[in-house]
Design a protein around this motif. Structure first.
Motif, short mmCIF file in Angstrom:
data_model
loop_
_atom_site.label_atom_id
_atom_site.label_comp_id
_atom_site.label_asym_id
_atom_site.label_seq_id
_atom_site.Cartn_x
_atom_site.Cartn_y
_atom_site.Cartn_z
N VAL A 18 10.15 8.93 8.41
CA VAL A 18 10.68 7.68 8.22
C VAL A 18 9.53 6.65 8.31
CG1 VAL A 18 12.42 5.98 9.55
CG2 VAL A 18 12.49 8.63 9.98
N SER A 19 9.69 5.83 7.07
CA SER A 19 8.77 4.74 7.29
C SER A 19 9.37 3.44 7.40
CB SER A 19 8.46 4.55 5.52
OG SER A 19 7.42 3.34 5.48
N ASN A 20 8.62 2.67 8.49
CA ASN A 20 8.91 1.34 9.02
C ASN A 20 8.18 0.30 8.35
OD1 ASN A 20 8.48 -0.41 11.98
ND2 ASN A 20 10.15 -0.66 10.56
N ALA A 21 7.22 0.88 7.52
CA ALA A 21 6.22 0.03 6.73
C ALA A 21 7.00 -0.86 5.65
CB ALA A 21 5.04 0.79 6.03
N ASP A 22 6.37 -1.64 5.17
CA ASP A 22 6.75 -2.44 3.92
C ASP A 22 7.26 -1.41 2.80
OD1 ASP A 22 6.45 -5.28 2.25
OD2 ASP A 22 5.82 -3.69 1.06
N PHE A 23 8.39 -1.91 2.25
CA PHE A 23 9.08 -1.07 1.39
C PHE A 23 8.31 -0.65 0.10
CE2 PHE A 23 11.71 -0.24 -2.52
CZ PHE A 23 12.07 0.91 -2.15
N LEU A 24 7.53 -1.89 -0.68
CA LEU A 24 6.77 -1.43 -1.81
C LEU A 24 5.51 -0.78 -1.31
CD1 LEU A 24 7.33 -4.49 -4.34
CD2 LEU A 24 8.18 -1.94 -4.50
N HIS A 25 4.83 -1.02 -0.27
CA HIS A 25 3.80 -0.38 0.35
C HIS A 25 4.10 1.18 0.36
CE1 HIS A 25 0.19 0.90 2.68
NE2 HIS A 25 1.18 1.36 3.58
N THR A 26 5.45 1.48 0.86
CA THR A 26 5.53 2.95 1.04
C THR A 26 5.80 3.68 -0.23
OG1 THR A 26 6.80 2.30 3.08
CG2 THR A 26 7.27 4.50 2.16
#
Ligand SMILES: Cc1cc2nc3c(=O)[nH]c(=O)nc-3n(C[C@H](O)[C@H](O)[C@H](O)COP(=O)(O)OP(=O)(O)OC[C@H]3O[C@@H](n4cnc5c(N)ncnc54)[C@H](O)[C@@H]3O)c2cc1C
Length: 499
Positions: A271-279
């Protein structure tokens, strides 16, 4: 059975997701590149002064209470929340002000002084705000993944309510005075949105504030992040700080591990909680990565310039706990920040003076003043190292001349800044945009990045970048939506049902 979950990012979204999945019986690890949990809600301590670096207003405390209940605890075992009244003071460009509160009669009395007769529109406006709240919160649209089925259900209602027009247009239906139009249209700015473009559905926030209040946690917002972290660890979760995800390893189309600065963590679900585009640009491996052409489709939110001042004295007569101080322009300033993306010569400020409610935040008699100036996100050629000293000077002049904080320069013991470049470098926010994808109509609901990746089936998103959006209530709701997405896609055969 897919059980092992790795969450990238310990923002409020990541922490809430960890608590929810841990309660469901998954085995959850959270990693974050920062040294403290909380994402934007980290804290700066210097010279005896404590500053919350990002969010400061707690709204919708019920969503936080739910998380503690999932861990078999109560919020009160971890935190002391104080209700704020007024929620904030708004100084208008002409020097007049309103102490914004949830008390209808006091609001109407103040509106009547500013613009006699317009107080009659207040109840009708709140009624409209309540209708948006009903659709998003009470009918649960913010708390589950938003698909075409939800769209078919919501669209007729949204059109009937005028939820797709701009927030400013909605306010202009009710109020003539430009100060009141500001007061009842600015709330999208709290979630990184342009009030002249953000759909009116975001005008559910005034009712949300009125219904549940605006709160402060003793110890500041970071105390809330710490409490959630303790709860998550008590529930058996693992958290690794100063650990940066470098890549999601994918085999046969599915994520199998997260490669980090400290080694590899095997994962059944990521699950990525990081910035969307960064992911999607940096953490997805080839060939799943987003290319530049897809990225151009996205509009990103504004950023912020933050100034933290440790002052030897307080200014209680001018600054209640929260203050908004407006410069001369509204539409023009917003246009410079969001559309033209230039650093304007004028600004409006948001100020947080926590010692009004909590004297532990500064040495005796002092103030940990936090000042936020909305600015455009990073563009080529924008150099905040060069801009910063002049910007600080201009803010200090504004504080002295417009806000009448007399002698404020002489009272400064600590001065720190946080710029769009810091958002990019320290928290991987694309373009230094602090609120993720901008809350526009084409980044709302089914058009916002989804809670589940469309490219890698066992990768999910949580937090400001996904549905329903930014702001702590939004990201706590996104954890509920992503919990639905994960548990539907990868149920545990013997998952305990949380209370
Ligand atoms: C200045 C400011 C003031 C605000 N004020 C308020 C307010 O008063 N009230 C309110 O409700 N909301 C407010 N907001 C909005 C709110 O803070 C955010 O929407 C919310 O905190 C976002 O939470 P999140 O979980 O989506 O992610 P974030 O808080 O952005 O956390 C994401 C985390 O992911 C980590 N990360 C990124 N990339 C990696 C990687 N590769 N590996 C490991 N970790 C990584 C980052 O370090 C960060 O810790 C404010 C926001 C800002 C910026």
């Amino acid at each position: 059975m897919k059980k092992k979950v790795v969450i990238i990012g310990a923002g409020f979204g990541g922490l809430a997701m960890g608590i929810r999945l841990q309660a469901r019986g998954y085995t959850v690890s959270i990693i974050d590149k920062q040294a403290q949990p909380g994402g934007h809600a980290v804290q700066l301590r210097k010279g005896g002064y404590t500053f919350d670096m990002g969010p400061s207003l707690i709204t919708a405390p019920g969503l936080l209470k739910e998380l503690f209940a999932l861990g078999g605890k109560s919020l009160e075992q971890f935190l002391t929340l104080l209700p704020l009244d007024p929620y904030y003071r708004v100084y208008f460009w002409d020097g007049s002000f309103i102490d914004y509160t949830g008390d209808s009669e006091r609001m109407k009395a103040q509106i009547a002084v500013l613009s006699p007769g317009e107080e009659r529109a207040y109840d009708a406006f709140m009624h409209r705000s309540r209708a948006f709240y009903g659709a998003v919160i009470e009918q649960g649209l913010g708390a589950r993944p938003f698909g075409w089925r939800e769209l078919i259900f919501f669209l007729p209602k949204a059109l009937r309510l005028g939820a797709l027009r701009s927030s400013y247009a909605l306010a202009a239906d009710y109020f003539r005075d430009e100060r009141l139009r500001f007061l009842f249209s600015f709330h999208p700015l709290f979630i990184g949105g342009d009030p002249f473009q953000a759909p009116a559905v975001y005008q559910m926030i005034p009712y949300l504030e009125k219904r549940e209040g605006v709160w402060y946690a003793i110890g500041g917002m970071h105390a809330v992040a710490q409490a959630l972290t303790r709860l998550f660890i008590d529930m058996g979760g693992m958290i690794y700080l100063e650990t940066e995800a470098k890549r999601i390893r994918v085999e046969k189309g599915e994520a199998v591990a997260v490669q980090t600065s400290q080694g590899e963590l095997p994962a059944d679900i990521v699950v990525s909680n990081a910035d969307f585009l960064h992911t999607v640009r940096h953490l997805y491996p080839e060939p799943y990565q987003w290319g530049a052409s897809r990225e151009r489709w996205m509009s990103y939110s504004m950023s912020a310039f933050l100034l933290y001042l440790g002052l030897r004295r307080t200014y209680p007569e001018r600054l209640p706990h929260h203050t908004i101080a407006l410069g001369p322009r509204y539409r023009g300033l917003v246009k410079d920040i969001f559309r033209r993306k230039v650093v304007p010569d004028d600004f409006s400020l948001y100020l947080h003076a926590p010692t009004r409610s909590d004297t532990t935040m500064a040495p005796l008699g002092g103030e940990s003043l936090y000042i936020l100036s909305p600015v455009p996100h990073l563009r080529p050629g924008m150099d905040w190292k060069a801009l910063s000293p002049t910007y600080v000077e201009r803010i200090l002049t504004f504080l002295e001349e417009k806000l009448h904080l007399q002698g404020v320069r002489e009272e400064i013991e600590v001065l720190e800044t946080f710029t769009p470049e810091d958002f990019a470098l320290q928290r991987n926010c694309t373009y230094g945009a602090a609120w993720g994808p901008e809350p526009l109509l084409w980044h709302t609901a089914v058009l916002r990045p989804p809670n589940r990746s469309r490219r890698i089936p066992n990768v999910f998103f949580v937090g400001a970048g996904t549905h329903p959006g930014a702001g702590i209530p939004g990201v706590l709701l996104s954890a509920k939506a992503t919990e639905v997405a994960v548990t539907e896609a990868y149920p545990l055969s013997l998952a305990p049902v949380p209370v």
